[in-house]
Design an enzyme around this catalytic site. Structure first.
Site, short mmCIF file in Angstrom:
data_model
loop_
_atom_site.label_atom_id
_atom_site.label_comp_id
_atom_site.label_asym_id
_atom_site.label_seq_id
_atom_site.Cartn_x
_atom_site.Cartn_y
_atom_site.Cartn_z
N ASP A 82 -0.74 -9.59 3.09
CA ASP A 82 -1.98 -9.22 3.78
C ASP A 82 -3.19 -9.19 2.85
O ASP A 82 -4.33 -9.19 3.32
CB ASP A 82 -1.84 -7.85 4.45
CG ASP A 82 -0.90 -7.88 5.64
OD1 ASP A 82 -0.71 -8.97 6.21
OD2 ASP A 82 -0.34 -6.83 5.99
N ASN B 55 0.80 -1.22 0.00
CA ASN B 55 0.00 0.00 0.00
C ASN B 55 0.84 1.27 0.00
O ASN B 55 0.54 2.22 -0.72
CB ASN B 55 -0.94 0.00 1.21
CG ASN B 55 -2.05 -1.02 1.07
OD1 ASN B 55 -2.92 -0.89 0.24
ND2 ASN B 55 -2.01 -2.06 1.90
N ARG C 108 6.31 -14.76 5.90
CA ARG C 108 6.79 -13.96 4.78
C ARG C 108 7.98 -14.59 4.07
O ARG C 108 8.41 -14.09 3.03
CB ARG C 108 7.24 -12.57 5.28
CG ARG C 108 6.08 -11.70 5.68
CD ARG C 108 6.30 -10.23 5.48
NE ARG C 108 7.60 -9.70 5.73
CZ ARG C 108 7.82 -8.54 6.34
NH1 ARG C 108 6.81 -7.84 6.79
NH2 ARG C 108 9.05 -8.08 6.50
#
Length: 336
Positions: free
Chosen positions: A133, A109, A264
């Site tokens: 996410d 983002n 991750r």
């Protein structure tokens, strides 16, 4: 045409596959020159770059992390590696000096927001959404999400045997500060009995009652999946807080597990490898067609793109009417 490519923000499985998809398409199909930019936007400030060849892209498809390195450098905020200059102005100067006709930004983002700002300044930008996410607005799925869900689901599967053996409640905390997609998808896939996400308020007594009702039905253990961003007392991690509250409410021995950065790391799943390859290839196609200021997106089964200004500052969040939430409740799963 000479293009630059960078990866910014947190690492996740599939970044290298995306780099490969962009660069191999650019070099082999369109005959473009590709410049790799190290450490995200920091590399544009310091001109830390390298030229890519088809050979230098070998072995990337299944490799975790990012071969370009990454950073949290925010060019439109003070601080970072260069703090005493006009960072956006320096980046614009360096892009021109290096002769880059376009910059491909792979990130979450924050990266999409930064990319949109540079696009507004006249930089030819194409971006690819990257986050485990899955909270980037405008794309059904971001690469990295499927890999993270697979890792979390495997951990939940393993906790079932321990919880059953000891007749305990097991609380597992997965990533998701503002969006609970990993908790929702892994919790459902892993057979969670309680799934808590930041977007849906919860009542600890309702959670306790769910666990006690399972006990009455001859089910002596329960699995509770929580996103790290759920409401707590502000002093404890989500898993620790919920575990203590459950033990207080039910009197049943409760233990917590925090997956953390394990989600991750490592190789991307086949789904993420293919999604990354498709997204990377489409990013290069946008460049070849002169379609700048856009983010690649997955819409249904199709790879498409949307204007960056539509993405910046928005989040895709779990809602009460999501089909997995509705179906989960019908099956007796507690969402709070």
């Amino acid at each position: 045409m000479r293009i630059g490519i960078l990866t910014s923000g947190g690492d996740c499985p599939g970044i290298n596959a995306t780099i490969r998809g962009v660069c191999k398409t650019a070099i082999n199909y369109y005959g473009m020159e590709v410049i790799g930019i190290h450490s995200g936007f920091q590399g544009l400030l310091t001109k830390d770059v390298e030229s890519f060849t088809d050979k230098s892209l070998s072995g990337l498809l299944n490799l975790g992390g990012t071969m370009l390195g990454t950073s949290r450098e925010k060019p439109f905020k003070k601080g970072g590696v260069v703090s005493d200059v006009d960072k956006p102005g320096l980046i614009l100067h360096n892009i021109q000096e290096m002769g880059l006709d376009c910059v491909v930004c792979i990130g979450g983002n924050g990266t999409q927001k930064t990319a949109a700002k540079f696009a507004a300044l006249g930089v030819n930008i194409v971006s690819v959404p990257k986050t485990i996410d899955n909270d980037i607005w405008g794309t059904d799925i971001s690469f990295g999400f499927d890999s993270a869900v697979s890792i979390a689901t495997d951990a939940i599967d393993r906790l079932h045997s321990t919880a059953s053996s000891h007749k305990r409640v097991m609380v597992i905390e997965v990533m998701g500060h503002k969006a609970g997609w990993i908790a929702l998808y892994s919790g459902m896939a892993g057979g969670g009995d309680v799934i808590l996400v930041p977007e849906i308020p919860y009542n600890i007594k309702a959670i306790g009652n769910t666990i006690l009702e399972r006990l009455k039905k001859g089910k002596p253990y329960s699995i509770v999946v929580v996103a790290e961003g759920i409401r707590t007392d502000g002093r404890k991690r989500a898993a620790e807080f919920i575990a203590q509250e459950i033990e207080y409410e039910t009197g049943i021995e409760t233990r917590e597990t925090v997956l953390g950065y394990i989600q991750r790391g490592g190789s991307p799943t086949p789904f993420d490898r293919n999604l990354s390859t498709r997204m990377g290839g489409h990013a290069t196609e946008l460049i070849a067609n002169g379609q700048f200021g856009r983010m690649v997106s997955l819409q249904g089964n199709d790879i498409s793109s949307i204007p960056l200004e539509e993405v910046a500052g928005k989040l895709k969040l779990v809602t009460e009417d999501h089909d997995l939430v509705i179906q989960g409740r019908r099956m007796g799963i507690c969402f709070g």
